[in-house]
Design an enzyme around this catalytic site. Sequence first.
Site, PDB file in Angstrom:
ATOM      1  CB  SER A  11      22.430  38.052  30.498  1.00 48.28           C
ATOM      2  OG  SER A  11      23.151  37.697  31.658  1.00 48.28           O
ATOM      3  CG  ASP A  38      26.829  38.315  32.569  1.00 46.60           C
ATOM      4  OD1 ASP A  38      25.586  38.396  32.526  1.00 46.60           O
ATOM      5  OD2 ASP A  38      27.585  39.086  31.949  1.00 46.60           O
ATOM      6  N   GLY A 145      27.697  43.082  38.207  1.00 46.36           N
ATOM      7  CA  GLY A 145      27.454  42.142  39.309  1.00 46.36           C
ATOM      8  C   GLY A 145      26.090  41.490  39.307  1.00 46.36           C
ATOM      9  CG  PHE A 146      23.855  41.724  41.520  1.00 42.01           C
ATOM     10  CD1 PHE A 146      24.884  42.520  42.010  1.00 42.01           C
ATOM     11  CD2 PHE A 146      23.613  40.487  42.120  1.00 42.01           C
ATOM     12  CE1 PHE A 146      25.660  42.109  43.100  1.00 42.01           C
ATOM     13  CE2 PHE A 146      24.377  40.069  43.219  1.00 42.01           C
ATOM     14  CZ  PHE A 146      25.403  40.884  43.710  1.00 42.01           C
ATOM     15  CG  ASP A 178      25.789  43.272  29.549  1.00 41.49           C
ATOM     16  OD1 ASP A 178      26.834  42.675  29.875  1.00 41.49           O
ATOM     17  OD2 ASP A 178      24.670  42.987  29.995  1.00 41.49           O
ATOM     18  N   GLY A 200      19.044  40.253  30.200  1.00 34.59           N
ATOM     19  CA  GLY A 200      18.858  39.120  31.108  1.00 34.59           C
ATOM     20  C   GLY A 200      17.422  39.085  31.606  1.00 34.59           C
TER      21      GLY A 200
END
Length: 224
Positions: A11, A38, A145-146, A178, A200
């Site tokens: 990511s 994203d 979001g993160f 994810d 990520g």
Amino acid sequence: MTRKPAIVAPSMLSANFSNLADAVKLVGEAGAEWIHVDVMDGHFAKNLSFCAKTVADIRPLTKLVLDCHLMVDNPQDYVESFAEAGADYFTFHAEAAVHSHRIIQSIKSAGMKAGICIVPGTPVGVLEELLPELEQVLVLSVNPGFGGQKMIPSCLDKLSKLAALRKERNCHYLLSIDGGITMDNALTVIESGADVIVAGNAFFSAPDHKAAVRSLKGLARQAG
Ligand code: DX5
Ligand code: ZN
């Protein structure tokens, strides 16, 4: 039963935004097959990130699959621009659309593959009527979001349910997970049915990116 290795989709949210070209190169050289982009609008998810122009700018740099995850309200408004930018997958949120069936058709007519995503609080059942139309179902295993959050373990049950539904209904969607996926939990997640692993923080913070990909593919229990 030996499962085939998972597809790994690092990511870009965890990449260094000041040099996305380097991040794209790193992902390719590490042996990953997809790049997860994203997209957040600050409304559906309380953060801002990439846009169609990001995709257009990285498209000429890589042959890897550009897997766009739209954490946005009104996802239908972005289909044309992401198609023009060269996105391969356009995955939107079931929670952000009333007319998901119509949006899926518009994604396909624009030449992209259609995916849908559900947040941790949304049951698999909301997707049932859509499953035959989909090329990807993305289980979000963190709240959106993160990057760098912990995986919510209850989301694993969704993978097994979606794998069973795929078999029962003779559907062909790829199953992706994810959020909070690491070298330590990747094998468990793959055994629960994941075909695609989005990662990520686990990828971009790894000392050895090639080893990280092998481990995230389920080819090695630990990185290295
Ligand atoms: C979260 C994003 C995820 C996130 C994954 O809203 O959709 O793709 O970037 O990052 P990690 O793997 O660090 O949880
Ligand atoms: Zn994502």
